[in-house]
Design a protein around this motif. Structure first.
Motif, short mmCIF file in Angstrom:
data_model
loop_
_atom_site.label_atom_id
_atom_site.label_comp_id
_atom_site.label_asym_id
_atom_site.label_seq_id
_atom_site.Cartn_x
_atom_site.Cartn_y
_atom_site.Cartn_z
N UNK A 8 0.94 -1.10 0.16
CA UNK A 8 -0.05 0.10 0.23
C UNK A 8 0.82 1.16 0.12
N UNK A 9 0.26 2.42 -0.46
CA UNK A 9 1.13 3.72 -0.45
C UNK A 9 1.79 3.87 -1.83
N UNK A 10 2.99 4.29 -1.93
CA UNK A 10 3.63 4.70 -3.03
C UNK A 10 4.75 3.80 -3.31
N UNK A 11 4.68 3.12 -4.44
CA UNK A 11 5.82 2.35 -5.19
C UNK A 11 6.31 3.09 -6.32
N UNK A 12 7.55 3.40 -6.66
CA UNK A 12 8.12 3.91 -7.48
C UNK A 12 8.45 3.20 -8.64
N UNK A 13 8.05 3.35 -9.82
CA UNK A 13 8.19 2.69 -10.82
C UNK A 13 9.65 3.27 -11.55
N UNK A 14 10.66 2.64 -11.03
CA UNK A 14 12.14 3.33 -11.36
C UNK A 14 12.65 3.19 -12.74
N UNK A 15 13.12 4.54 -12.99
CA UNK A 15 13.80 4.66 -14.36
C UNK A 15 15.21 3.75 -14.25
N UNK A 16 15.86 3.29 -15.19
CA UNK A 16 16.98 2.68 -15.26
C UNK A 16 17.96 3.75 -15.63
N UNK A 17 18.73 4.36 -15.07
CA UNK A 17 19.83 4.98 -15.31
C UNK A 17 20.93 4.63 -16.25
N UNK A 18 21.33 5.21 -17.44
CA UNK A 18 22.41 5.09 -18.42
C UNK A 18 23.55 5.83 -18.46
N UNK A 19 24.73 5.49 -18.84
CA UNK A 19 25.87 6.27 -18.94
C UNK A 19 25.50 7.20 -20.33
N UNK A 20 26.51 8.08 -20.83
CA UNK A 20 26.37 8.89 -21.87
C UNK A 20 26.36 7.63 -23.19
N UNK A 191 -0.69 7.55 -12.39
CA UNK A 191 -0.91 8.63 -11.47
C UNK A 191 -1.95 9.57 -11.45
N UNK A 192 -2.62 9.99 -12.56
CA UNK A 192 -3.83 10.92 -12.45
C UNK A 192 -4.99 9.93 -11.98
N UNK A 193 -5.04 8.77 -11.97
CA UNK A 193 -6.35 8.00 -11.48
C UNK A 193 -6.23 7.62 -10.03
N UNK A 194 -4.79 7.87 -9.22
CA UNK A 194 -4.55 7.38 -8.01
C UNK A 194 -5.89 7.76 -6.94
N UNK A 195 -6.10 9.29 -7.13
CA UNK A 195 -7.26 9.61 -5.99
C UNK A 195 -8.62 8.91 -6.35
N UNK A 196 -8.99 8.95 -7.63
CA UNK A 196 -10.62 8.23 -7.87
C UNK A 196 -10.38 6.81 -7.49
N UNK A 197 -9.18 6.01 -7.93
CA UNK A 197 -9.37 4.68 -7.38
C UNK A 197 -9.10 4.24 -6.04
N UNK A 198 -8.26 5.06 -5.24
CA UNK A 198 -8.26 5.21 -3.67
C UNK A 198 -9.56 5.53 -3.22
N UNK A 199 -10.35 6.14 -3.70
CA UNK A 199 -11.68 6.63 -3.21
C UNK A 199 -12.80 5.40 -3.29
N UNK A 200 -12.42 4.45 -4.28
CA UNK A 200 -13.25 3.40 -4.54
C UNK A 200 -12.77 2.28 -3.65
N UNK A 201 -11.48 2.24 -3.00
CA UNK A 201 -10.89 1.14 -2.19
C UNK A 201 -9.67 0.79 -2.59
N UNK A 202 -9.16 1.40 -3.61
CA UNK A 202 -7.51 1.05 -3.89
C UNK A 202 -6.77 1.49 -2.66
N UNK A 203 -5.50 0.96 -2.95
CA UNK A 203 -4.68 1.10 -1.42
C UNK A 203 -3.41 1.95 -1.82
N UNK A 204 -3.24 2.49 -3.19
CA UNK A 204 -2.06 3.09 -3.45
C UNK A 204 -1.54 3.14 -4.92
N UNK A 205 -0.52 3.41 -5.39
CA UNK A 205 -0.11 3.45 -6.69
C UNK A 205 1.41 3.16 -6.91
N UNK A 206 1.48 2.48 -8.00
CA UNK A 206 2.79 2.13 -8.87
C UNK A 206 3.09 3.51 -9.66
N UNK A 207 3.90 4.56 -9.24
CA UNK A 207 4.02 5.82 -9.67
C UNK A 207 5.17 5.98 -10.71
#
Length: 295
Positions: A8-20, A191-207
């Motif tokens: 529950x809460x915030x999980x971050x969908x991480x970017x993968x960093x690359x060198x130049x 991300x734009x649907x986190x609030x409405x989904x949580x209003x229905x009973x969702x527990x967080x976001x993979x953001x």
């Protein structure tokens, strides 16, 4: 209590960093892990779509999972991306992730080959039977080409190792059918649907936007969990333009890597076939970041 509430809460969908020169930037990966620990992010999700997993070879995919798990070292949860359109490969990746100590596996629905609903059922059940680890289903038909229906997801939710779903269909009806038809934890995949989904009973976001504003996303999810709709709505409205830019300026993760470049937290390097934003895109993104008081 729903299954999978540890995510529950915030999980971050991480970017993968690359060198130049587009090699894995392991030191950059370590810095991202440290920064998210400092920010209070609940869970890291390496090598998902935002992590450009389609352009990582198998060895690189494993290296990223192993490094994030090792550097997290119990300081922050890790939900590794281990999905594949090959069931055998998904089992291998998920077993590897468990061996290196992750807390869960995010498994995207098989892409391109477009299984039937029976195929979805058998794919995920086979992996869940083979590896005892909390599995989070990821349903994103806009990327995979096929929708895993609520009935299928609810049946999979009866498996003890399948605990949650990242819901990225954009359908409120679909999310509600899962929430009312199973004990799975539902996490927003948009991300734009986190609030409405949580209003229905969702527990967080993979953001995606949590790559740059995890504390603000935490404000939103914490407020919703406490029933403080006014506070959550204020955060939602403040970040809404940024969330929309992540979806509309270009294909994910092009905009988020562009935002990180503007903020100085990444060099913005992508691997082909992903290409950077053009000048107009960067101007729009800069305007949005300034409007959100981030830049």
């Amino acid at each position: 209590m729903r299954k999978g509430e540890q995510f529950a809460g915030v999980s971050v969908a991480m970017v993968t960093p690359f060198t130049a020169d587009e090699q894995l930037d392991i030191e950059g990966l370590d810095r991202l892990v440290d920064w998210h620990v400092e920010q209070g992010t609940k869970t890291l999700v390496p090598v998902g779509t935002t992590g450009e997993s389609p352009t990582l070879d198998h060895d690189e995919h494993r290296r990223v999972i192993e490094r994030v798990a090792a550097h997290a070292a119990g300081r922050i949860q890790v939900m590794a991306g281990t999905g594949s359109n090959s069931t055998r490969e998904a089992i291998e990746l998920t077993r590897f992730a468990k061996e290196v100590g992750v807390d869960g596996a995010l498994m995207v629905a098989p892409y391109y080959n477009k299984p039937t609903q029976e195929g979805f059922l058998r794919h995920f059940a086979t992996v869940a039977d083979a590896v005892e680890i909390p599995i989070v289903l990821y349903n994103i038909p806009g990327r995979t080409g096929a929708n895993m229906l609520p009935k299928t997801i609810n049946l999979l939710g009866e498996h003890p190792n399948i605990v949650a779903v990242k819901e990225a269909t954009g359908s409120m009806d679909q999310a509600c059918e899962i929430l009312t038809g199973s004990q799975l934890t539902v996490l927003s995949g948009d991300d734009s649907l986190t609030l409405p989904l949580m209003a229905m009973g969702a527990s967080g976001v993979v953001s995606v936007v949590a790559n740059i504003v995890p504390k603000q996303l935490l404000e939103l999810t914490d407020a919703m969990a406490k029933g403080d709709l006014a506070k959550a709505r204020a955060v939602h409205n403040r970040l809404f333009a940024l969330c929309k830019d992540m979806l509309t300026l270009a294909t994910n993760p092009i905009p988020i890597k562009g935002a990180m470049k503007l903020l100085g937290t990444s060099n913005g390097v992508l691997r082909l076939p992903m290409t950077p934003l053009g000048d107009d895109g960067y101007q729009q993104l800069r305007k949005t970041l300034e409007g959100c008081e981030i830049l």
